[in-house]
Design a protein around this motif. Sequence first.
Motif, short mmCIF file in Angstrom:
data_model
loop_
_atom_site.label_atom_id
_atom_site.label_comp_id
_atom_site.label_asym_id
_atom_site.label_seq_id
_atom_site.Cartn_x
_atom_site.Cartn_y
_atom_site.Cartn_z
N GLY A 128 -13.73 100.39 69.61
CA GLY A 128 -13.96 99.68 70.86
C GLY A 128 -13.79 98.17 70.77
O GLY A 128 -14.25 97.44 71.65
N LEU A 129 -13.13 97.70 69.71
CA LEU A 129 -12.89 96.27 69.55
C LEU A 129 -11.65 95.86 70.33
O LEU A 129 -10.66 96.60 70.39
N PRO A 130 -11.64 94.65 70.90
CA PRO A 130 -10.44 94.19 71.61
C PRO A 130 -9.32 93.86 70.63
O PRO A 130 -9.56 93.47 69.49
N THR A 131 -8.09 94.01 71.07
CA THR A 131 -6.94 93.68 70.22
C THR A 131 -6.06 92.60 70.84
O THR A 131 -5.04 92.23 70.27
N SER A 132 -6.46 92.11 72.00
CA SER A 132 -5.73 91.02 72.65
C SER A 132 -6.70 90.21 73.49
O SER A 132 -7.85 90.63 73.73
N HIS A 133 -6.25 89.05 73.93
CA HIS A 133 -7.12 88.15 74.70
C HIS A 133 -6.32 87.51 75.82
O HIS A 133 -5.18 87.07 75.62
N GLN A 134 -6.93 87.45 76.98
CA GLN A 134 -6.31 86.77 78.12
C GLN A 134 -7.32 85.84 78.80
O GLN A 134 -8.51 86.18 78.84
N PRO A 135 -6.91 84.68 79.30
CA PRO A 135 -5.55 84.15 79.23
C PRO A 135 -5.24 83.60 77.83
O PRO A 135 -6.12 83.01 77.20
N TRP A 136 -4.04 83.84 77.39
CA TRP A 136 -3.60 83.38 76.07
C TRP A 136 -2.92 82.02 76.24
O TRP A 136 -1.80 81.92 76.73
N LYS A 137 -3.62 80.97 75.86
CA LYS A 137 -3.09 79.61 76.02
C LYS A 137 -2.75 79.06 74.63
O LYS A 137 -3.60 78.49 73.94
N ALA A 138 -1.50 79.24 74.24
CA ALA A 138 -1.07 78.91 72.88
C ALA A 138 -1.31 77.46 72.53
O ALA A 138 -1.72 77.14 71.40
N ASP A 139 -1.05 76.56 73.46
CA ASP A 139 -1.23 75.13 73.17
C ASP A 139 -2.69 74.80 72.89
O ASP A 139 -3.00 74.05 71.95
N GLU A 140 -3.60 75.36 73.69
CA GLU A 140 -5.03 75.11 73.47
C GLU A 140 -5.50 75.73 72.16
O GLU A 140 -6.30 75.14 71.43
N LEU A 141 -5.01 76.92 71.87
CA LEU A 141 -5.39 77.59 70.62
C LEU A 141 -4.90 76.79 69.41
O LEU A 141 -5.62 76.61 68.42
N TYR A 142 -3.67 76.28 69.50
CA TYR A 142 -3.12 75.48 68.39
C TYR A 142 -3.94 74.22 68.17
O TYR A 142 -4.26 73.86 67.04
N GLU A 143 -4.29 73.54 69.25
CA GLU A 143 -5.10 72.33 69.13
C GLU A 143 -6.44 72.65 68.48
O GLU A 143 -6.92 71.91 67.61
N ALA A 144 -7.05 73.78 68.84
CA ALA A 144 -8.34 74.16 68.26
C ALA A 144 -8.20 74.48 66.78
O ALA A 144 -9.05 74.08 65.97
N LEU A 145 -7.15 75.20 66.39
CA LEU A 145 -7.06 75.60 64.98
C LEU A 145 -6.63 74.46 64.06
O LEU A 145 -6.75 74.57 62.85
N THR A 146 -6.14 73.35 64.63
CA THR A 146 -5.85 72.18 63.77
C THR A 146 -7.13 71.60 63.18
O THR A 146 -7.07 70.86 62.19
#
Length: 355
Positions: free
Chosen positions: A300-318
């Motif tokens: 029952g674990l999720p395997t995707s996430h929406q909304p997927w905002k690649a730019d925001e995710l990249y900024e966070a993982l830096t």
Amino acid sequence: MKLTVNLPKNPYDIIIQKDSLAQVGDWVKDLWKPQKIAIITDDHVASLYLETVKTSLEKAGFESIAFVFPEGESSKNLETVNQAYEFLVKEDMTRSDGIIALGGGVVGDLAGFVAATYMRGIHFLQVPTSLTAQVDSSIGGKTGVNTPFAKNMVGSFYQPDGVLIDPQTLKTLGKRELIEGMGEVVKYGLIDDVQLWKDLKQMDGSIDSILEHAENIIYRSCEVKRKIVVEDELDKGVRLYLNFGHTIGHAIEATAGYGQVMHGEAVAIGMVQVSRVAENKGLMPAGITDQVVAMCQKFGLPTSHQPWKADELYEALTHDKKARGKSIQLILVPKLGSAAIHSIPMEEMKDYLEQ
């Protein structure tokens, strides 16, 4: 069941025992001299277990007080830490006293950080009550709190004097809270324990199945973490294996708003995303992503996430702690039950965020 974390400066035991919460006082008595103990917990766990723990401690001859904060990841910050400091000062807590973390991962991380920094460090114990905390965050000495920039950005390595795990506490978890802990369990099977992976494949994925197999799941997960922590206490080598799925997972947690996506859910999404891209790049074997997806979906674990905002995710993982200058240490699974560190330029992480 008992596992020993054989660290040279501060070895300690992990005790896994049903119905042990009511005996916490006897356990503490074997570890600490008579002293004042501050139990740090959240309001939800307090309503379930605080009186049981306080009663047991007081029967064993300890004076106990409790600092209770609002439940949830949104409380895991420096504001709550400051409130805890103020509480400890007003209660005249000294370096001869101790702290017990009673609760899930948020409680353990925050209480551990308070213990590590109050008066330059007082001793503490972990009594985890969620699956995520029991299999992962209560072991190994990582403490910390979130900032607006990144998850767990402020923290320290500070080992507990012991960890007491009562699998019976899992019965009072909500369905979502129990399932999210399986994100870390699945990770352990993928990075180190083929037998655990086989055990998970034999389970039907139901809540009853998780509870029925809880002791085995917890023991095998703790053994993987114990082994890796002993080899690399300060996260400079193989301990990074434990971060499979976490680089993207932490970015999802931060950008969604702390608490909106639970930690184990984010780890599951991160494992699937990294595996899919790494497989396309030829860095992981064909078909492993399908196995990860199937296992996560079964529980029952999720395997995707929406909304997927690649730019925001990249900024966070830096801001991720695995970043080293302009590169980042990405964890991959080159074969089932084995992990590897793949150092890539930070810029390449944009490939791993492509949908």
